[in-house]
Design an enzyme around this catalytic site. Structure first.
Site, PDB file in Angstrom:
ATOM      1  N   THR A 120      30.178  68.319  58.635  1.00  0.00           N
ATOM      2  CA  THR A 120      31.565  68.104  58.195  1.00  0.00           C
ATOM      3  C   THR A 120      31.908  68.821  56.888  1.00  0.00           C
ATOM      4  O   THR A 120      33.026  68.707  56.385  1.00  0.00           O
ATOM      5  CB  THR A 120      31.864  66.591  58.077  1.00  0.00           C
ATOM      6  OG1 THR A 120      30.843  65.995  57.266  1.00  0.00           O
ATOM      7  CG2 THR A 120      31.863  65.928  59.431  1.00  0.00           C
ATOM      8  N   GLY A 166      36.460  77.476  35.666  1.00  0.00           N
ATOM      9  CA  GLY A 166      35.177  77.604  36.362  1.00  0.00           C
ATOM     10  C   GLY A 166      34.786  79.051  36.577  1.00  0.00           C
ATOM     11  O   GLY A 166      35.475  79.782  37.288  1.00  0.00           O
ATOM     12  N   GLY A 224      32.212  80.174  38.184  1.00  0.00           N
ATOM     13  CA  GLY A 224      31.200  80.229  39.245  1.00  0.00           C
ATOM     14  C   GLY A 224      31.585  81.317  40.238  1.00  0.00           C
ATOM     15  O   GLY A 224      32.453  82.159  39.964  1.00  0.00           O
ATOM     16  N   GLY A 233      35.414  81.176  41.282  1.00  0.00           N
ATOM     17  CA  GLY A 233      36.292  81.534  40.161  1.00  0.00           C
ATOM     18  C   GLY A 233      36.229  83.014  39.840  1.00  0.00           C
ATOM     19  O   GLY A 233      37.255  83.662  39.601  1.00  0.00           O
ATOM     20  N   GLU A 261      35.216  85.499  41.873  1.00  0.00           N
ATOM     21  CA  GLU A 261      35.738  86.335  42.963  1.00  0.00           C
ATOM     22  C   GLU A 261      37.271  86.313  42.970  1.00  0.00           C
ATOM     23  O   GLU A 261      37.915  87.369  43.026  1.00  0.00           O
ATOM     24  CB  GLU A 261      35.186  85.853  44.306  1.00  0.00           C
ATOM     25  CG  GLU A 261      33.695  86.151  44.462  1.00  0.00           C
ATOM     26  CD  GLU A 261      33.124  85.798  45.838  1.00  0.00           C
ATOM     27  OE1 GLU A 261      31.922  86.004  46.033  1.00  0.00           O
ATOM     28  OE2 GLU A 261      33.879  85.305  46.710  1.00  0.00           O
ATOM     29  N   ARG A 274      32.419  72.290  44.655  1.00  0.00           N
ATOM     30  CA  ARG A 274      32.810  71.607  45.883  1.00  0.00           C
ATOM     31  C   ARG A 274      31.908  70.388  46.078  1.00  0.00           C
ATOM     32  O   ARG A 274      30.809  70.329  45.544  1.00  0.00           O
ATOM     33  CB  ARG A 274      32.699  72.556  47.075  1.00  0.00           C
ATOM     34  CG  ARG A 274      33.664  73.735  46.950  1.00  0.00           C
ATOM     35  CD  ARG A 274      33.514  74.710  48.088  1.00  0.00           C
ATOM     36  NE  ARG A 274      33.877  74.166  49.380  1.00  0.00           N
ATOM     37  CZ  ARG A 274      35.121  74.071  49.838  1.00  0.00           C
ATOM     38  NH1 ARG A 274      36.149  74.469  49.112  1.00  0.00           N
ATOM     39  NH2 ARG A 274      35.359  73.570  51.041  1.00  0.00           N
ATOM     40  N   MET A 315      25.433  75.628  48.779  1.00  0.00           N
ATOM     41  CA  MET A 315      26.591  75.580  49.686  1.00  0.00           C
ATOM     42  C   MET A 315      26.936  76.999  50.092  1.00  0.00           C
ATOM     43  O   MET A 315      27.731  77.683  49.443  1.00  0.00           O
ATOM     44  CB  MET A 315      27.759  74.894  48.987  1.00  0.00           C
ATOM     45  CG  MET A 315      27.585  73.401  48.851  1.00  0.00           C
ATOM     46  SD  MET A 315      29.076  72.645  48.202  1.00  0.00           S
ATOM     47  CE  MET A 315      28.744  70.915  48.513  1.00  0.00           C
ATOM     48  N   LEU A 316      26.298  77.461  51.147  1.00  0.00           N
ATOM     49  CA  LEU A 316      26.487  78.834  51.611  1.00  0.00           C
ATOM     50  C   LEU A 316      26.599  78.836  53.131  1.00  0.00           C
ATOM     51  O   LEU A 316      25.877  78.102  53.820  1.00  0.00           O
ATOM     52  CB  LEU A 316      25.284  79.699  51.204  1.00  0.00           C
ATOM     53  CG  LEU A 316      25.112  79.971  49.714  1.00  0.00           C
ATOM     54  CD1 LEU A 316      23.753  80.594  49.433  1.00  0.00           C
ATOM     55  CD2 LEU A 316      26.236  80.881  49.211  1.00  0.00           C
ATOM     56  N   HIS A 348      16.873 109.385  51.961  1.00  0.00           N
ATOM     57  CA  HIS A 348      17.449 109.986  50.755  1.00  0.00           C
ATOM     58  C   HIS A 348      18.677 110.799  51.140  1.00  0.00           C
ATOM     59  O   HIS A 348      18.632 111.530  52.135  1.00  0.00           O
ATOM     60  CB  HIS A 348      16.425 110.910  50.091  1.00  0.00           C
ATOM     61  CG  HIS A 348      17.001 111.680  48.939  1.00  0.00           C
ATOM     62  ND1 HIS A 348      17.235 111.078  47.715  1.00  0.00           N
ATOM     63  CD2 HIS A 348      17.427 112.971  48.837  1.00  0.00           C
ATOM     64  CE1 HIS A 348      17.760 111.984  46.894  1.00  0.00           C
ATOM     65  NE2 HIS A 348      17.897 113.138  47.551  1.00  0.00           N
TER      66      HIS A 348
HETATM   67  C1  LIG Z   1      36.735  80.627  48.363  1.00  0.00           C
HETATM   68  C2  LIG Z   1      35.369  80.454  48.971  1.00  0.00           C
HETATM   69  C3  LIG Z   1      34.586  81.562  49.181  1.00  0.00           C
HETATM   70  C4  LIG Z   1      33.337  81.418  49.758  1.00  0.00           C
HETATM   71  N1  LIG Z   1      32.579  82.536  49.958  1.00  0.00           N
HETATM   72  C5  LIG Z   1      31.366  82.436  50.512  1.00  0.00           C
HETATM   73  C6  LIG Z   1      30.594  83.591  50.780  1.00  0.00           C
HETATM   74  O1  LIG Z   1      31.005  84.699  50.479  1.00  0.00           O
HETATM   75  N2  LIG Z   1      29.386  83.434  51.363  1.00  0.00           N
HETATM   76  C7  LIG Z   1      28.894  82.199  51.703  1.00  0.00           C
HETATM   77  O2  LIG Z   1      27.787  82.112  52.234  1.00  0.00           O
HETATM   78  N3  LIG Z   1      29.605  81.078  51.464  1.00  0.00           N
HETATM   79  C8  LIG Z   1      30.828  81.167  50.894  1.00  0.00           C
HETATM   80  N4  LIG Z   1      31.568  80.039  50.690  1.00  0.00           N
HETATM   81  C9  LIG Z   1      30.979  78.733  51.071  1.00  0.00           C
HETATM   82  C10 LIG Z   1      31.072  78.505  52.592  1.00  0.00           C
HETATM   83  O3  LIG Z   1      32.422  78.606  52.981  1.00  0.00           O
HETATM   84  C11 LIG Z   1      30.505  77.148  52.952  1.00  0.00           C
HETATM   85  O4  LIG Z   1      29.201  77.035  52.441  1.00  0.00           O
HETATM   86  C12 LIG Z   1      30.458  76.974  54.462  1.00  0.00           C
HETATM   87  O5  LIG Z   1      31.740  77.056  55.026  1.00  0.00           O
HETATM   88  C13 LIG Z   1      29.821  75.635  54.825  1.00  0.00           C
HETATM   89  O6  LIG Z   1      29.783  75.506  56.196  1.00  0.00           O
HETATM   90  P1  LIG Z   1      29.806  74.055  56.887  1.00  0.00           P
HETATM   91  O7  LIG Z   1      29.819  74.311  58.341  1.00  0.00           O
HETATM   92  O8  LIG Z   1      28.756  73.218  56.302  1.00  0.00           O
HETATM   93  O9  LIG Z   1      31.181  73.402  56.393  1.00  0.00           O
HETATM   94  P2  LIG Z   1      32.696  73.854  56.520  1.00  0.00           P
HETATM   95  O10 LIG Z   1      32.837  75.304  56.641  1.00  0.00           O
HETATM   96  O11 LIG Z   1      33.395  73.177  55.413  1.00  0.00           O
HETATM   97  O12 LIG Z   1      33.151  73.248  57.891  1.00  0.00           O
HETATM   98  C14 LIG Z   1      33.213  71.875  58.117  1.00  0.00           C
HETATM   99  C15 LIG Z   1      34.229  71.635  59.191  1.00  0.00           C
HETATM  100  O13 LIG Z   1      34.161  70.286  59.596  1.00  0.00           O
HETATM  101  C16 LIG Z   1      35.457  69.811  59.844  1.00  0.00           C
HETATM  102  N5  LIG Z   1      35.414  68.359  59.745  1.00  0.00           N
HETATM  103  C17 LIG Z   1      35.124  67.608  58.657  1.00  0.00           C
HETATM  104  N6  LIG Z   1      35.104  66.307  58.975  1.00  0.00           N
HETATM  105  C18 LIG Z   1      35.403  66.241  60.283  1.00  0.00           C
HETATM  106  C19 LIG Z   1      35.532  65.158  61.193  1.00  0.00           C
HETATM  107  N7  LIG Z   1      35.284  63.909  60.830  1.00  0.00           N
HETATM  108  N8  LIG Z   1      35.883  65.431  62.462  1.00  0.00           N
HETATM  109  C20 LIG Z   1      36.105  66.720  62.864  1.00  0.00           C
HETATM  110  N9  LIG Z   1      35.987  67.766  62.049  1.00  0.00           N
HETATM  111  C21 LIG Z   1      35.616  67.529  60.783  1.00  0.00           C
HETATM  112  C22 LIG Z   1      36.292  70.478  58.765  1.00  0.00           C
HETATM  113  O14 LIG Z   1      37.654  70.521  59.144  1.00  0.00           O
HETATM  114  C23 LIG Z   1      35.662  71.856  58.721  1.00  0.00           C
HETATM  115  O15 LIG Z   1      36.293  72.746  59.600  1.00  0.00           O
HETATM  116  C24 LIG Z   1      32.846  80.141  50.135  1.00  0.00           C
HETATM  117  C25 LIG Z   1      33.647  79.016  49.940  1.00  0.00           C
HETATM  118  C26 LIG Z   1      34.883  79.164  49.373  1.00  0.00           C
HETATM  119  C27 LIG Z   1      35.741  77.943  49.181  1.00  0.00           C
END
Ligand SMILES: Cc1cc2nc3c(=O)[nH]c(=O)nc-3n(C[C@H](O)[C@H](O)[C@H](O)COP(=O)(O)OP(=O)(O)OC[C@H]3O[C@@H](n4cnc5c(N)ncnc54)[C@H](O)[C@@H]3O)c2cc1C
Length: 479
Positions: free
Chosen positions: A151, A188, A190, A193, A195, A280, A326-327, A452
């Protein structure tokens, strides 16, 4: 259609959708529940990464980089382009189109792999039952042999700067500015911020980044963070460390931010837009019934073991809701691992080999341990460094900032870490990741043939430099 599944995945981000596709590929009857609705209330897969994270931020970074190059760098190549202008609406629309293509691509992949997609909210009940509330309010309960919680995460808000949606925004709002803010504040320094600050600085915003920590980019090897600080300064990113934001006041179309500076003195600064990018937090609100049996840790992450098993047998959790960086790529690999385990295969992930990247220009990328960490652990190591200024390919491309740094074990020569700041760092780091995954020594890379002229040769030379044998720089230490 039966409501019984081998696997129910809650969340369709890079963790969840990858887990669902892999599970279906392995012959498991799989469902994925995703609640995301876009600005027009259209359901979307892809999570944070595809909708408001990795992909849209990189689309804007690439557009703004091209603009910046055309404006300031083409002249070196003898190209004159006259007055260069940026149509911000076209840039943001292009980004939206890419998001559209990629998110609907996941819908296509689900169909192709036989993943059943459910649009709405999923909640884990006791005994591996999952309550699904569709967007129209209809409730169904699925039975699952296995459940994967994916999630994700949401931005952290800070009380001194609550989001207003127009002037004070989070990462989502910062991807949708329709004009270049003259004065942009970012809270921030990080990844997010830096990017997003870079995007708008390249387009002409005066950017001030307020960072509460006293040191800049403390997660990076200090050589990298020092070099980055110098370069970002030249790019007119005004990064103020030790700056603790204490309040914000909206005055008409602008916001006045109050903060305590590194000396503890109160300062005020006015911005047209303020991006809050302070981190986050895991999202589990309403996702777990009281009797689901899933435990959270003290920081709100779902508690899991090395293989992403929660406290309930048959329930796994992956991605941003569990420990670790968180990637997106970490989330996806956990998804693959968990699907494989559910299908009865042996699987594990190497958490020591997860690369991190910051997509500024130059890019910052690293994997493994940095010097500070090794010193703290008392590990004896040796270092090889090679600057892009000595790379023929980087010179040809007029992109010579930065260096490659390889750290190897003093005793065994095994590569312990690689840290890169440079134009292609995000892609170059994969070479070190593969080498480390295979347990390579610095000598293994040194004995490998590199094409090269390529910027990859800097990785080769840094590996040679570990033992003082770099060819294209004067080595500090010779053997
Ligand atoms: C601006 C920004 C830039 C980023 N750039 C990078 C990058 O360049 N490289 C990188 O590796 N990471 C990057 N990240 C981090 C990356 O986006 C996250 O680490 C990644 O999306 C996490 O994947 P996930 O599947 O765990 O969660 P998420 O991508 O957050 O997906 C979780 C999903 O679950 C859904 N959900 C939640 N609860 C429920 C529920 N109860 N029922 C149904 N659906 C639900 C949400 O709607 C969401 O769609 C970035 C993040 C941000 C904000």
């Amino acid at each position: 259609m039966s409501d019984k599944f081998d696997v129910v995945v809650i969340g369709g981000g890079p963790g969840g959708y990858v887990a669902a596709i892999r599970a279906a590929q392995l012959g498991l009857k799989t469902a994925c529940i995703e609640k995301w609705l876009d600005k027009e209330d259209k359901p979307r897969l892809g999570g944070t990464c595809l909708n408001v994270g990795c992909i849209p931020s990189k689309a804007l970074l690439d557009s703004s980089h091209k603009y910046h190059d055309a404006k300031d760098s083409y002249g070196v190549h003898g190209i004159s382009v006259g007055d260069v202008a940026m149509d911000v609406n076209a840039m943001v629309d292009r980004k939206d189109k890419i998001v559209d293509q990629l998110t609907s691509g996941i819908t296509g992949l689900f169909k192709a792999n036989g993943v059943k997609s459910f649009e709405g909210f999923g909640k884990l009940l006791a005994n591996k039952k999952v309550e699904f509330t569709a967007h129209d309010g209809t409730v169904t309960v699925f039975e699952a042999e296995n459940v994967i919680l994916a999630t994700g995460s949401v931005p952290v808000n800070i009380p001194p700067a609550p989001r207003t949606g127009d002037i004070i925004v989070d990462n989502e709002g910062a991807l949708d500015f329709r004009e270049v803010p003259k004065r942009l504040g970012v809270i921030g320094a990080g990844v997010i911020g830096l990017e997003l600050g870079s995007v708008w600085a390249r387009l002409g915003s005066e950017v001030v980044v307020l960072e509460a920590q006293d040191s800049f980019l403390s997660v990076c090897d200090q050589d990298i963070s020092k070099e980055a600080a110098k370069i970002f300064k030249k790019q007119k990113l005004d990064i103020r460390t030790g700056a603790r934001v204490t309040g914000s006041q909206i005055n008409g179309e602008e916001v006045e931010v109050t903060y305590l500076d590194a000396k503890g003195e109160e300062q005020k600064q006015t911005f047209d837009k303020l991006i809050v990018a302070v981190g986050r937090k895991p999202f589990t609100d309403g996702c777990l019934a009281g009797d689901s049996g899933v435990n959270l840790d003290e920081r709100g992450f779902v508690f899991v073991d090395e293989q992403c098993r929660t406290s309930v047998p048959g329930v796994f959790a992956i991605g941003d809701i569990v420990r670790g960086p968180m990637l997106a790529h970490k989330a996806s690999e956990e998804g693959v691992m968990v699907a494989d385990i559910i299908a009865g295969h042996k699987a594990q992930m190497n958490y020591d080999c997860i690369p991190s990247v910051i997509y500024t220009h130059p890019e910052l990328a690293w994997v493994g341990k940095n010097e500070q960490e090794l010193k703290a652990e008392g590990v004896k190591y040796k270092v090889g460094k090679f600057p892009f200024a000595a790379s023929g390919r980087a010179m040809a491309a007029n992109d010579t900032d930065g260096f490659v740094k390889i750290i190897a074990c003093e005793e065994t020569d095994r590569i312990l870490g690689c840290h890169i700041i440079g134009g292609h760092a995000a892609d170059l780091i994969a070479q070190a990741v593969i080498a480390m995954e295979f347990g390579s020594t610095a000598e293994d890379i040194a004995l490998t043939v590199f094409a090269h002229p390529t910027v990859s040769e800097a990785v080769h030379e840094a590996a040679l430099a570990v033992d003082g044998h770099a060819i294209h720089i004067a080595n500090r230490k010779k053997r």
